[in-house]
Design a protein around this motif. Sequence first.
Motif, short mmCIF file in Angstrom:
data_model
loop_
_atom_site.label_atom_id
_atom_site.label_comp_id
_atom_site.label_asym_id
_atom_site.label_seq_id
_atom_site.Cartn_x
_atom_site.Cartn_y
_atom_site.Cartn_z
N LYS A 4 -6.51 -36.42 -33.35
CA LYS A 4 -6.48 -35.15 -32.20
C LYS A 4 -5.38 -34.69 -32.37
O LYS A 4 -5.10 -33.44 -32.03
N PHE A 5 -4.07 -35.31 -32.56
CA PHE A 5 -2.94 -34.42 -32.42
C PHE A 5 -2.63 -33.54 -33.80
O PHE A 5 -2.01 -32.48 -33.56
N THR A 8 -5.09 -30.58 -33.40
CA THR A 8 -5.08 -30.08 -32.01
C THR A 8 -5.70 -28.47 -31.97
O THR A 8 -6.50 -28.19 -31.14
N ASP A 9 -5.02 -27.79 -32.71
CA ASP A 9 -5.39 -26.34 -32.80
C ASP A 9 -6.68 -26.18 -33.05
O ASP A 9 -7.64 -25.16 -32.48
N ILE A 11 -9.52 -28.32 -32.87
CA ILE A 11 -10.08 -28.65 -31.78
C ILE A 11 -10.32 -27.78 -30.53
O ILE A 11 -11.26 -27.35 -30.14
N LEU B 47 -1.52 -25.86 -26.20
CA LEU B 47 -2.78 -26.67 -27.10
C LEU B 47 -2.93 -27.93 -26.57
O LEU B 47 -3.96 -28.11 -26.22
N ARG B 48 -2.03 -28.55 -26.41
CA ARG B 48 -2.15 -29.96 -25.84
C ARG B 48 -2.75 -30.11 -24.58
O ARG B 48 -3.20 -30.92 -24.15
N LEU B 51 -6.30 -29.46 -24.84
CA LEU B 51 -6.81 -30.53 -25.54
C LEU B 51 -7.16 -31.73 -24.44
O LEU B 51 -7.93 -32.12 -24.16
N PHE B 55 -10.97 -30.44 -23.52
CA PHE B 55 -11.64 -30.87 -24.40
C PHE B 55 -11.78 -32.38 -24.04
O PHE B 55 -13.00 -32.97 -24.13
N GLU B 56 -10.90 -33.02 -23.50
CA GLU B 56 -11.16 -34.48 -23.27
C GLU B 56 -11.91 -34.85 -21.91
O GLU B 56 -12.33 -35.96 -22.05
#
Lengths: 332, 261, 246
Positions: A4-5, A8-9, A11, B47-48, B51, B55-56
């Motif tokens: 995931k890390f 990231t971009d 996803i 972005l994180r 995410l 997303f999660e």
Amino acid sequence: MKFKFKHTDKIVGFFLFTALVVLILSFVVIALSQKILVKKYEFQTRFKDAVGLSSTTVLKFKGFEIGKIKDFNLNEENLIDARIVVYEEYRNKIVVNSVINKSSNPLTGKSSLEFLQGPDWKDILPEGEYIPSLSMPEGQKLLEENIIQKEGDVIASVLTNIDNILYNLNQDNNADKGVIFRLLYNLANSSEVLNKDLNRMYELMGTMNTELQLTTGLLQETLISTRTTLENYQDPEGLLVKMIDPDRTDLITPLSQSLNQLNENLVQLDELLDFLNSRTPEFSTIILEGKNSLLAVQKTLEGINNNPLIRRGIPDDSKATDNNSKLRPKDF
Amino acid sequence: MLITEKMYRGFKDQFADIYQFLLFSVHIFRKIISFRRQRQARTLVLLRQILFTGFEALPLISFLALSIGGLIIIQGYNILENFGQSNLVFVILVTVVIRELSAILTALIVIARSGTAISTELGNMVINNEINLLLSLGISPVSYLVVSRVVGVVVALITLTIYFNLAALLGGWLFSTLFYPINFNYFFTQLFQQLAVTDIIISVLKSIFFGIGIALISSYQGLKVNIASTEVPQRTIKAVVSSIVFVVFADILITAIFYLL
Amino acid sequence: MNEILLSVKNVKWNSPEKEILKGIDLELVTDRISVLCGLEESGKSLLLKIIAGIEPPDQGSIIYDGVDLFNADEKRVLEIRKKLAFVFEDGVHLSNLIIRENLLLPFKYHYDKFDLNYLMSEINRYLKFFGIGNVMEERPAQISRSKLKLLAFIRAAITDPELIVIDNPLFNLELINQIQVLKFLQQLKDKHKTMLITSGSRDLIENLADELLIIKEGMITARISRSSSEFQSMLDNLELSDLKGV
């Protein structure tokens, strides 16, 4: 987690992009289904009231949605000025001397607008012009002068309304599905009962009639004998008179006058009884009318009782119970 | 101390806190406007955040939305078919789900997941000296940590709300087919007849405001942690409570404004 | 020619309970290593934080290149901050970033473009110098404290600052790491970096300090230059009363 890390971009990009596509697609579908992008032609109209009108009310012509209401407001004369848009493909249907009819569905409270086309299909009404509605005198005039096809279309729209109601009533697993049949059944039941009662009433009236006639006959007989007596008295040549009142001044003349008056009264009574006798059929009519009114009331009540919108509208009076009283005996 | 005096002090503290929060918010907004600066470092945080927040949370949101959509259809049909108005179920689906529930339920889930996470993370960063480290590197913690989180939460919330709507409508259709075999096309044609562009705009607008509120409140509470690690859960609880109150009030306000317009 | 790089003017700082810094005046001169000595709670770490622009003073000012760090517009302060590096006693890193991101963070934040290859080669050179393996993809929580501290030195070095402020550089380090750090600081000194260091290490003071600053209960009580004759005798005859009021 590391995957995931690392991505990231990608996803996040996919996540956002899909949502954006969904959003844009829904806008497009809305625009298509509500004809937002279709070119529209605007016309004016006027109604007596705005009951049932909303911004989503559509204009129909022979069952086709040819346009919809854009906005409406109350003007200084307390009439409703409305602006109507017509989709491009139906623009040519808007001809001179056309009328708009607003009819309401009593169950939903929603109105529908029916477009009644004028006689000359080639005489197209310029954009922005006024189309009268049937609730306005101009529209009524067109209707009265037979310029627009009144019968077919108006009745058709009424029928459509009835059809709508029936459709709504019969739709789905509606609890009120059988309402009309139940209504009819109830009606039949109640009219049967009423009939029975009325028959008894007729019988009663018949008896009354005979009795009245009988009474009249008796009265007449009495009258005849009274008359004879009076006649006898009018010329009292008998001994008694000579004995009691030789001048006829003390007794005979006043008695004779009284008897004469009684005779006149009796004639009047006779006339009254005759009149009464002749009126008996009218009583019957009144009773019949009463019966009809009763039927009407019953229908209305049943209608109200079966109306899905009103039914159970009035709550039962629930009796408040004192819970505490259950917890302890009263003499505690 | 008199009760009135206590109350006065309580109000004074509360107002001082709100005033401080407003200053904080204004500062953040000014930073958001100049967001393009220091792009590289922030993009990663942004972005994180998307995410994590977006997303999660997708499975949970989808599950909730599918069930809600289905439940509305079930309950709606049951009630409305008594009136012979089962067509109105689409109106309910549109008004209840798209205008109201989607934004507020998504916001509540985001508060539960990300609001708590943000305030805990920032609180711990304060305790671990990481905020000081940022300052020593000449990095404004507010613009590096908070701005990206605000933008991230807003973007994630909008996106989640869109997915929520989609899932709820799909759920509605799936459940309605259990009762009546409704054609997919018919269902969505009916639905899109009822759906107005403003409904979607309201939904998106709400999620923007909710996102800003949640991220700002959570960040503010997180950064208010001072020295002790016991402050972190306290601040997190405060962040959650304030965020919920904010979301509900903002919802009422936005709905009221749209009804008045 | 040595110039004044940074001046501390009448800095006061109070905790809710007591006065910690009671009016500090200090000048840091270019190309010189100043070592600040004092007991714990003397306020030396706090003074360092104030000088590095982390903690605002209650009173007084920090002037760097003519700019007041706590009273100037943000842009100018940001420019100044780029010339200044701070190494914390515990060598803290951002826990949610991997080491590579941690080391590159100031560049990514301050510059739109930078020479990544050069930076990576510099980082690798220092990693080798300190004998740290490849930890670039690890998170701070996965690495030992001493390594984190050494990595903090690397981060300070690669930004190529004018002034490096270091809080207790030898704290928590193994002997071999201490030796490496002293060598590292010597290298920086050779590059004419100005440094302000708090330390209680005699090795460090003897080998590196250009001047010794004694802080006692929130006041700078002594400032002794290496060239002065008192320097050695101060080191030899330092007494508790020099650092703590009786």
